[in-house]
Design a protein around this motif. Structure first.
Motif, mmCIF file in Angstrom:
data_model
loop_
_atom_site.group_PDB
_atom_site.id
_atom_site.type_symbol
_atom_site.label_atom_id
_atom_site.label_comp_id
_atom_site.label_asym_id
_atom_site.label_seq_id
_atom_site.Cartn_x
_atom_site.Cartn_y
_atom_site.Cartn_z
ATOM 1 N N VAL A 87 0.840 -1.206 0.000
ATOM 2 C CA VAL A 87 0.000 0.000 0.000
ATOM 3 C C VAL A 87 0.871 1.251 0.000
ATOM 4 C CG1 VAL A 87 -1.741 1.305 1.296
ATOM 5 C CG2 VAL A 87 -1.905 -1.189 1.151
ATOM 6 N N LEU A 88 1.909 1.242 0.803
ATOM 7 C CA LEU A 88 2.830 2.380 0.845
ATOM 8 C C LEU A 88 3.488 2.614 -0.513
ATOM 9 C CD1 LEU A 88 4.663 1.729 4.240
ATOM 10 C CD2 LEU A 88 3.201 3.697 3.739
ATOM 11 N N GLN A 89 3.944 1.538 -1.119
ATOM 12 C CA GLN A 89 4.673 1.643 -2.382
ATOM 13 C C GLN A 89 3.783 2.108 -3.525
ATOM 14 O OE1 GLN A 89 6.175 -2.338 -2.641
ATOM 15 N NE2 GLN A 89 7.738 -2.027 -1.062
ATOM 16 N N ALA A 90 2.470 1.912 -3.395
ATOM 17 C CA ALA A 90 1.548 2.252 -4.474
ATOM 18 C C ALA A 90 1.166 3.733 -4.494
ATOM 19 C CB ALA A 90 0.288 1.394 -4.365
ATOM 20 N N GLN A 91 1.639 4.502 -3.523
ATOM 21 C CA GLN A 91 1.298 5.926 -3.466
ATOM 22 C C GLN A 91 2.562 6.762 -3.380
ATOM 23 O OE1 GLN A 91 1.497 8.141 -0.356
ATOM 24 N NE2 GLN A 91 3.008 6.561 0.140
ATOM 25 N N SER A 92 2.451 8.028 -3.716
ATOM 26 C CA SER A 92 3.603 8.932 -3.666
ATOM 27 C C SER A 92 3.294 10.245 -2.961
ATOM 28 C CB SER A 92 4.096 9.226 -5.095
ATOM 29 O OG SER A 92 3.052 9.784 -5.879
ATOM 30 N N ASP A 93 2.104 10.346 -2.370
ATOM 31 C CA ASP A 93 1.723 11.583 -1.687
ATOM 32 C C ASP A 93 2.451 11.757 -0.360
ATOM 33 O OD1 ASP A 93 -0.175 12.122 -3.698
ATOM 34 O OD2 ASP A 93 -1.672 10.886 -2.667
ATOM 35 N N VAL A 94 2.772 10.641 0.287
ATOM 36 C CA VAL A 94 3.362 10.666 1.630
ATOM 37 C C VAL A 94 4.720 9.982 1.585
ATOM 38 C CG1 VAL A 94 3.087 9.912 4.035
ATOM 39 C CG2 VAL A 94 1.080 10.631 2.697
ATOM 40 N N GLU A 95 5.745 10.655 2.119
ATOM 41 C CA GLU A 95 7.066 10.043 2.218
ATOM 42 C C GLU A 95 7.068 9.104 3.419
ATOM 43 O OE1 GLU A 95 11.778 11.323 2.124
ATOM 44 O OE2 GLU A 95 10.308 12.731 2.937
ATOM 45 N N TRP A 96 7.740 7.957 3.274
ATOM 46 C CA TRP A 96 7.733 6.963 4.338
ATOM 47 C C TRP A 96 9.067 6.243 4.397
ATOM 48 C CZ3 TRP A 96 8.564 2.098 2.276
ATOM 49 C CH2 TRP A 96 8.303 1.966 0.898
ATOM 50 N N THR A 97 9.339 5.671 5.546
ATOM 51 C CA THR A 97 10.484 4.779 5.688
ATOM 52 C C THR A 97 10.145 3.701 6.699
ATOM 53 O OG1 THR A 97 12.891 4.645 6.012
ATOM 54 C CG2 THR A 97 11.685 6.059 7.533
ATOM 55 N N LEU A 98 10.690 2.515 6.489
ATOM 56 C CA LEU A 98 10.507 1.390 7.402
ATOM 57 C C LEU A 98 11.747 1.295 8.279
ATOM 58 C CD1 LEU A 98 9.195 -1.191 4.764
ATOM 59 C CD2 LEU A 98 7.837 0.355 6.195
ATOM 60 N N LEU A 99 11.601 1.594 9.561
ATOM 61 C CA LEU A 99 12.721 1.625 10.500
ATOM 62 C C LEU A 99 12.892 0.249 11.127
ATOM 63 C CD1 LEU A 99 14.890 3.202 12.033
ATOM 64 C CD2 LEU A 99 13.109 3.983 13.619
ATOM 65 N N ASN A 100 14.041 -0.385 10.850
ATOM 66 C CA ASN A 100 14.285 -1.760 11.299
ATOM 67 C C ASN A 100 15.553 -1.856 12.124
ATOM 68 O OD1 ASN A 100 12.252 -3.737 9.865
ATOM 69 N ND2 ASN A 100 12.731 -2.103 8.418
ATOM 70 N N ASN A 101 15.481 -2.634 13.201
ATOM 71 C CA ASN A 101 16.571 -2.679 14.173
ATOM 72 C C ASN A 101 16.888 -4.071 14.680
ATOM 73 O OD1 ASN A 101 13.856 -1.682 15.586
ATOM 74 N ND2 ASN A 101 14.913 -3.034 17.026
ATOM 75 N N GLY A 102 16.254 -5.110 14.092
ATOM 76 C CA GLY A 102 16.456 -6.451 14.636
ATOM 77 C C GLY A 102 15.764 -6.591 15.979
ATOM 78 N N TRP A 103 16.362 -7.351 16.876
ATOM 79 C CA TRP A 103 15.846 -7.471 18.245
ATOM 80 C C TRP A 103 16.085 -6.174 19.016
ATOM 81 C CZ3 TRP A 103 12.904 -11.145 20.278
ATOM 82 C CH2 TRP A 103 12.976 -12.446 19.799
ATOM 83 N N PHE A 104 15.152 -5.809 19.889
ATOM 84 C CA PHE A 104 15.464 -4.794 20.896
ATOM 85 C C PHE A 104 16.397 -5.435 21.920
ATOM 86 C CE2 PHE A 104 11.516 -2.844 19.313
ATOM 87 C CZ PHE A 104 11.996 -1.561 19.082
ATOM 88 N N MET A 105 17.509 -4.787 22.155
ATOM 89 C CA MET A 105 18.562 -5.337 22.995
ATOM 90 C C MET A 105 18.215 -5.297 24.486
ATOM 91 S SD MET A 105 22.536 -4.051 23.049
ATOM 92 C CE MET A 105 22.751 -4.088 21.270
ATOM 93 N N ASP A 106 17.225 -4.497 24.851
ATOM 94 C CA ASP A 106 16.936 -4.236 26.257
ATOM 95 C C ASP A 106 16.575 -5.477 27.061
ATOM 96 O OD1 ASP A 106 16.009 -0.863 26.435
ATOM 97 O OD2 ASP A 106 16.592 -1.851 24.582
ATOM 98 N N TYR A 107 16.216 -6.550 26.383
ATOM 99 C CA TYR A 107 15.800 -7.753 27.109
ATOM 100 C C TYR A 107 16.961 -8.461 27.807
ATOM 101 C CZ TYR A 107 11.737 -6.963 24.145
ATOM 102 O OH TYR A 107 10.662 -6.400 23.496
ATOM 103 N N ILE A 108 18.185 -7.954 27.634
ATOM 104 C CA ILE A 108 19.313 -8.495 28.401
ATOM 105 C C ILE A 108 19.400 -7.847 29.782
ATOM 106 C CG2 ILE A 108 20.672 -9.055 26.344
ATOM 107 C CD1 ILE A 108 22.280 -6.480 26.813
ATOM 108 N N LEU A 109 18.476 -6.918 30.069
ATOM 109 C CA LEU A 109 18.502 -6.165 31.325
ATOM 110 C C LEU A 109 17.369 -6.597 32.248
ATOM 111 C CD1 LEU A 109 18.989 -2.600 29.794
ATOM 112 C CD2 LEU A 109 20.778 -4.058 30.794
ATOM 113 N N PRO A 110 17.538 -6.402 33.556
ATOM 114 C CA PRO A 110 16.414 -6.602 34.470
ATOM 115 C C PRO A 110 15.274 -5.661 34.089
ATOM 116 C CG PRO A 110 18.477 -6.325 35.683
ATOM 117 C CD PRO A 110 18.763 -5.975 34.259
ATOM 118 N N PRO A 111 14.021 -6.044 34.330
ATOM 119 C CA PRO A 111 12.885 -5.244 33.873
ATOM 120 C C PRO A 111 12.851 -3.823 34.430
ATOM 121 C CG PRO A 111 12.185 -7.008 35.359
ATOM 122 C CD PRO A 111 13.589 -7.286 34.997
ATOM 123 N N GLU A 112 13.434 -3.614 35.600
ATOM 124 C CA GLU A 112 13.416 -2.262 36.181
ATOM 125 C C GLU A 112 14.386 -1.315 35.490
ATOM 126 O OE1 GLU A 112 16.294 -4.711 38.770
ATOM 127 O OE2 GLU A 112 14.351 -5.004 37.753
#
Length: 312
Positions: free
Chosen positions: A132-157
């Motif tokens: 759907v994004l690729q089929a339009q040109s009115d709105v600029e977009w980007t897909l932000l990708n980062n793999g896993w969130f690293m924070d899960y190596i930390l205690p929840p607090e």
């Protein structure tokens, strides 16, 4: 006249908290959070505007134009058709908005160039909306990708990110790890705050790529376990889920009424295929172009920083 740019954020969840804090720290932005219900963490922050919405195109467009937003970030994660209807409404709102012609949908995946179909529950949701994004040109977009969130190596607090064990294989509290695959397959990880810092930089970038890759470290589960064990000075009970076992789970659970076991198998597949690891040449190229002054922390660096500061 207010010279600050206004950034709109849809989805008042864990990742959104990091982006709000980083936008506040930058001091150059007005921040508006769109949510369907009361969220005290956001509502109680001075200078943050919270607007209630039903996520329909008309409601969102009215808010965007009322506050003069120039970009909309979505952090709404869902594996059902709700993802599609909501993001299509956001896109429609931006297309008809007077002020907001930039949109960053909720993605947070891995290497979309090599593995656009993983995890598989993204195919009917994220995958369909990408078309759907690729089929339009009115709105600029980007897909932000980062793999896993690293924070899960930390205690929840120490992080806003809530535990997602067993989808995340390392159970820090129990001291156990169930590794999908051999543990030598590549995985990508990025600290949630570093993702948020990158998102802030995108607000002022003159032009976007269709996919934006950020990564703190491409590593392996075996190396991550060694890093975590060394830092915490404890040994974990490590076992391995074979690729054959994962493939069998994909088959056994494909028609389950409750999709949780199937989704877990999809994430195990995302791990062992290397789909969470980010394409490093593109990561480095975009670092130079967009994020040259951001320090993307490794596993060891996040552990040190979070325990020194008490928070990620």
């Amino acid at each position: 006249m207010d010279s600050k740019k206004t950034v709109a954020i849809a989805g008042a969840g864990d990742v959104a908290k990091f982006l709000v804090e980083e936008l506040e720290r930058a001091k150059n932005y007005n921040v508006v959070v769109l949510t369907r219900g009361h969220r005290s963490w956001f509502a109680e922050r001075a200078g943050i505007t919270v607007r209630l919405t039903d996520y329909s195109a008309g409601s969102v467009r009215t808010i965007l134009d009322d506050v003069g937003a120039v970009v909309l970030f979505s952090f709404i994660h869902d594996n059902s058709p709700f993802y599609n209807t909501t993001h299509e409404a956001f896109l429609a709102a931006c297309r008809t908005s007077r002020t907001c012609k930039r949109f960053v949908p909720s993605e947070c995946g891995g290497d979309l160039d090599a593995h656009p179909d993983k995890p598989r529950f993204y195919i009917p949701t994220h995958g369909a909306f990408r078309e759907v994004l690729q089929a339009q040109s009115d709105v600029e977009w980007t897909l932000l990708n980062n793999g896993w969130f690293m924070d899960y190596i930390l205690p929840p607090e120490m992080s806003y990110m809530k535990s997602i064990v067993p989808v995340w294989p390392l159970d820090l509290k129990a001291g156990r790890v169930l590794v999908p695959g051999t543990g030598e397959e590549p995985i990508g990880l990025t600290a949630a705050r570093d993702v948020a810092r990158a998102a802030v930089k995108l607000v002022d970038a003159s032009a976007w790529d269709p996919i934006t890759y950020v990564c703190g470290e491409n590593t392996t589960w075996n190396k991550l376990i060694r890093d975590v064990e060394e830092f915490y000075k404890r040994k974990f009970d490590v076992s391995y889920l074979s690729i054959d076992e994962i493939k069998n789970a994909l088959e056994v659970h494909k028609n389950d009424e409750d999709p949780s076991a199937l989704w877990k198998a999809y994430m195990d597949e995302w791990n062992y295929t290397g789909a969470s690891a980010l394409p490093w040449e593109k990561v480095e190229s975009q670092r130079r172009r967009f994020f040259s002054d951001i320090k993307f922390r490794t596993v060891r660096e996040l552990l040190v920083d979070a325990h020194a500061d008490g928070f990620a």
